[in-house]
Design an enzyme around this catalytic site. Structure first.
Site, mmCIF file in Angstrom:
data_model
loop_
_atom_site.group_PDB
_atom_site.id
_atom_site.type_symbol
_atom_site.label_atom_id
_atom_site.label_comp_id
_atom_site.label_asym_id
_atom_site.label_seq_id
_atom_site.Cartn_x
_atom_site.Cartn_y
_atom_site.Cartn_z
ATOM 1 N N GLU A 17 -8.993 -7.727 -0.678
ATOM 2 C CA GLU A 17 -8.339 -7.836 -1.990
ATOM 3 C C GLU A 17 -7.309 -8.940 -2.039
ATOM 4 O O GLU A 17 -7.213 -9.670 -3.020
ATOM 5 C CB GLU A 17 -7.619 -6.529 -2.360
ATOM 6 C CG GLU A 17 -8.495 -5.406 -2.821
ATOM 7 C CD GLU A 17 -9.121 -4.706 -1.653
ATOM 8 O OE1 GLU A 17 -8.742 -5.038 -0.522
ATOM 9 O OE2 GLU A 17 -9.973 -3.859 -1.864
ATOM 10 N N HIS A 39 -6.577 7.635 -3.929
ATOM 11 C CA HIS A 39 -7.489 7.133 -4.950
ATOM 12 C C HIS A 39 -7.116 7.652 -6.326
ATOM 13 O O HIS A 39 -7.905 7.564 -7.244
ATOM 14 C CB HIS A 39 -8.926 7.541 -4.614
ATOM 15 C CG HIS A 39 -9.433 6.853 -3.390
ATOM 16 N ND1 HIS A 39 -9.030 7.195 -2.129
ATOM 17 C CD2 HIS A 39 -10.289 5.818 -3.256
ATOM 18 C CE1 HIS A 39 -9.628 6.405 -1.252
ATOM 19 N NE2 HIS A 39 -10.390 5.568 -1.904
#
Lengths: 395, 406
Positions: free
Chosen positions: B142, B211
């Site tokens: 990322e 998450h």
């Protein structure tokens, strides 16, 4: 605005002498008489990793030699002047000086065009000059004036020049490498046949994002060249204390690498030319420039607590890039020692004038605090948070 | 409020009022997709002015009622074509696809966006249509691919970076904060970063703590960044398109649980203003400010409240940075009571900033302290019952309104 002026040609009686027309920061010569080709051998051979190294013989011409001397002298003088300005408290904050490493900036410029991109970290003053930036704008930015290249809002670590493909000027170590790979991606996307040189130091070579970006660049065959300016010290930490494997040109593993003597401007030029040709066809390449900085990491670092003064003066005597070019010029009899001294005096005068001009220039207007935070929206109704600003539907 | 459509209405009643394509054509660079009339509309979403519009504008390619509330019947408005039913993730894809058609500089970068079609199918089919150079599958990196997106944006490309989950973008926080947000400023205006960073966030169905992060609060103080949160298929498509066209970097927050919402949206090309809030339900007693998934909890609570005799005004703020203080302010001036319902963390969250902004600007109009219902300052637990308690539930909203309106 170009603060660099043309030298008046010096005519000499001897018919062997050429007319010296020194043009700043250009590697082309318009004077047909000076087109004779000189061949120079680089001081050291290239050491390569998973690739055949380029040859040690580099072609050059007298104009280029003289322009190298001049360009590097301007850069050297600028950094020394910045040193005194900092001590006089006209430059504040951080100031990272590049003197000693000029050969990398000048050699790279000689091998590429302004449409190729360069991105580097915070030691960016001389790269900015190499890309065509003017001394006045550089000093104005360092002193935080409105006329600076980033309007006084960037500072020493944030020099940019978009029209010359100079993408900065970044403070966070290593973050510029993914940016550089992104610029290379855009170049591949637009198919314009240019490359990007993403420069970083031996300290940044241990950042994870570098390897992430290298992986993606190798996967997608991006025309990016990662240039590690190895000056052997990451701030105060020597390279052998920071990296298990200080062979930075080998760290790309599956990506080929080349180790270059970064104090030899011709080695740098040859390596960058080679790298550009390679990257356009095959994807990324790593160049390790073995170079040295005379100053400390920044102005707050004396530079002598982690290395000896003997080491610094030793490098200055044996490997200084400007001295090398001076010896070459003298040995090829392209100019006398007196003429070179004259050039240096003129360079000094130029730099002093640029500083004087920059000292006079005004600080940014207080309203500039809020400009350039956002770009006004395009095609949508855009207003401030309280809708007091007038907005328009832009065509 | 100088709404373009409204000023158009006050000028004349001639057919020049029709928002024709000439007025909104965005320069010769951008060609409208073949087959469409090229009408690009900026739609005001303030439901209060529908009556004025309907009267003056006959036969216009105009969608006066941009409110996507469930309580209003969208078939009442004067659509020239019937519109089509669509799911939220498909609306995002439609918006993305239309923008990619329109501007060749738009590309998508993310994990599994290409051949896999996107983990929430937002980019399904795009790789086959546009090829590997425009829809790029990245490795799991990322930090670097966000950095690469920003570097590409510096040269003029318009990448759409997808974080598979907004929580993963924490790894790219340095790039988003220092480079994305600040480059326009530190370069003195030389570089613009027209990047869109999007991805799902929020609490899902027992996905676990890492998450189920609500990270709007982390990004909100970055100067130079714009943040929007979509909540319906209509505004998803509109905000996606507006974000891609914007010259500022925009972070588009989607929500994991909203991807399968279905709604009928217009066939015409439209965008939603990035800085504008949406009036979901007009009311008199209390202003409820919300965004993303909490909008639906609020509307559920609103049903109960209406039965109990309250008349809440519900505003979906949509623009998290900068706040649309105009719409919010008008609402506060009318109702004098504010309740903020959000899924963000309580400490330093969007609600906290919004509260401060309202107090700074509209203190004199308030009859009661501003109440803020946010999710708890805990990592989201796995157990279903505990997870339910982490976010704000309709019953709590009803209780809060009752307390405010006492």
């Amino acid at each position: 605005m170009a603060a660099v002026r043309r030298l008046s040609p010096s005519f000499s009686a001897a018919s062997l002498r050429r007319i010296l027309l020194l043009r700043p920061f250009s590697s082309s010569s318009a004077d047909a008489a000076d087109q004779r080709v000189l061949t120079v051998e680089t001081s050291l051979p290239f050491i390569s990793h998973k690739i055949d190294p380029p040859s040690r013989s580099v072609d050059t011409n007298p104009n280029e030699l003289l322009s190298f001397f001049r360009d590097m002298s301007v850069m050297r003088r600028m950094e020394i002047a910045a040193d005194s300005l900092y001590k006089a408290k006209l430059i504040r904050g951080f100031c990272h000086l590049y003197d000693g490493q000029e050969a990398v900036a000048v050699g790279m410029e000689a091998a590429i065009t302004k449409r190729d991109g360069i991105i580097t970290a915070y030691r960016d003053h001389n790269i900015y000059l190499g890309r065509g930036g003017s001394l006045f704008e550089a000093f104005a930015e360092l002193m935080g004036r409105r006329a600076g290249c980033s309007r006084g809002k960037g500072g020493s670590m944030h020099f940019y020049k978009k029209d010359a493909g100079f993408y900065g000027g970044h403070g966070i170590v290593g973050a510029q490498v993914p940016l550089g790979c992104g610029v290379a991606f855009a170049q591949k996307y637009s198919k314009d046949g240019n490359v990007t040189f993403a420069m970083y130091g031996d300290g940044a070579a241990n950042q994870g994002q570098l390897f992430e970006a290298l992986n993606i660049s190798a996967l997608w065959d991006l025309p990016v060249i990662l240039v590690c300016e190895n000056n052997h010290y990451g701030m105060g930490t020597a390279e052998w204390r920071a990296a298990k494997s200080p062979a930075y040109y080998k760290r790309g593993d599956y990506v080929p690498g080349l180790k270059v003597d970064g104090m030899d401007v011709f080695a740098v030029k040859q390596a960058c030319k080679f790298a550009k040709d390679y990257a356009l066809k095959n994807g990324p390449l790593i160049l390790e420039m073995d170079t040295y900085r005379y100053h400390g990491h920044s102005m707050s670092d004396p530079g002598s607590t982690y290395r000896t003064r003997d080491e610094i003066s030793g490098v200055r005597q044996e490997r200084d890039p400007i001295e090398r070019i001076r010896k070459l010029i003298l040995s090829h009899e392209l100019a006398t020692a007196a003429e070179l001294k004259d050039t240096e005096k003129q360079v000094r005068k130029e730099v002093d004038e640029a500083i004087a001009q920059a000292k006079e220039s005004p600080m940014p207007d207080p309203s500039e605090l809020f400009t350039n935070v956002y770009v006004k929206g395009f095609g949508v109704e855009a207003f401030g948070a309280d809708r007091k600003e007038v907005k328009a539907f832009l065509p | 409020m100088a709404a373009a459509l409204q000023t158009a209405g006050t000028l004349t009643a001639s057919s020049n009022l029709v928002i024709n394509s000439e007025r909104f054509r965005f320069g010769s660079l951008l060609r409208s997709p073949a087959g469409m009339k090229g009408t690009i509309l900026v739609v005001k979403s303030d439901g209060r002015h529908t009556v004025g519009f309907n009267a003056g504008l006959r036969g216009a390619n105009l969608i006066p009622n941009a409110v996507a509330a469930k309580t209003e019947d969208s078939a009442k408005s004067t659509y020239s074509k019937p519109g089509h039913e669509i799911l939220l993730f498909e609306a995002l894809r439609e918006g993305l696809e239309e923008e990619m058609d329109r501007d060749p500089r738009v590309c998508v970068i993310g994990e599994d966006v290409g051949h896999y079609g996107g983990s929430y199918k937002v980019t399904k089919g795009l790789a086959n249509k546009y090829g590997d150079l425009r829809v790029l599958d990245t490795p799991i990196a990322e930090n670097s691919f966000t950095g690469m997106g920003i570097g590409a944006a510096m040269t003029g490309l318009r990448p759409v970076v997808e974080g598979m989950n907004m929580g993963f973008l924490l790894l790219a926080f340095n790039q988003i904060s220092n480079n994305c947000g600040m480059l326009h400023y530190t370069s003195g205006g030389q570089f613009t970063i027209p990047i869109v960073i999007r991805g799902p966030g929020g609490v899902g169905r027992q996905l676990g703590a890492e998450h189920s992060q609500r990270l709007e609060s982390y990004f909100q103080s970055i100067p130079g960044l714009q943040m929007v949160a979509c909540s319906t298929p209509y505004n998803s498509k509109g905000l996606m398109k507006a974000a891609i066209r914007s010259e500022n970097p925009v972070v588009l927050f989607e929500h994991v649980l909203l991807y399968n919402l279905k709604e009928r949206i217009p066939d015409e090309d439209y965008i939603c203003c990035l800085e504008e809030a949406e009036m979901v339900r007009v009311g008199e007693h209390v202003t409820i400010l919300t965004y993303s998934r909490m909008r639906y909890h609020v509307m559920q609570a609103a049903k109960t409240l209406v039965n109990k005799g309250y008349d809440p005004e519900v505003v979906d703020i949509r623009s998290l940075k900068p706040f649309d203080l105009y719409t919010i302010g008008n609402s506060v001036k009318k109702t004098h009571r504010v309740l903020i319902v959000e899924e963000c963390m309580r400490t330093g969250g969007i609600g906290a900033s919004l509260r401060a902004a309202i107090i700074d600007n509209f203190w004199d109009y308030l009859d009661a302290p501003i109440m803020c219902l946010s999710s708890q300052d805990v990592p989201t637990p796995y157990a279903g019952s505990l997870e339910e308690q982490t976010v704000v539930q309709p019953a709590q909203i009803v209780a809060a309104v009752e307390q405010l309106c006492r």
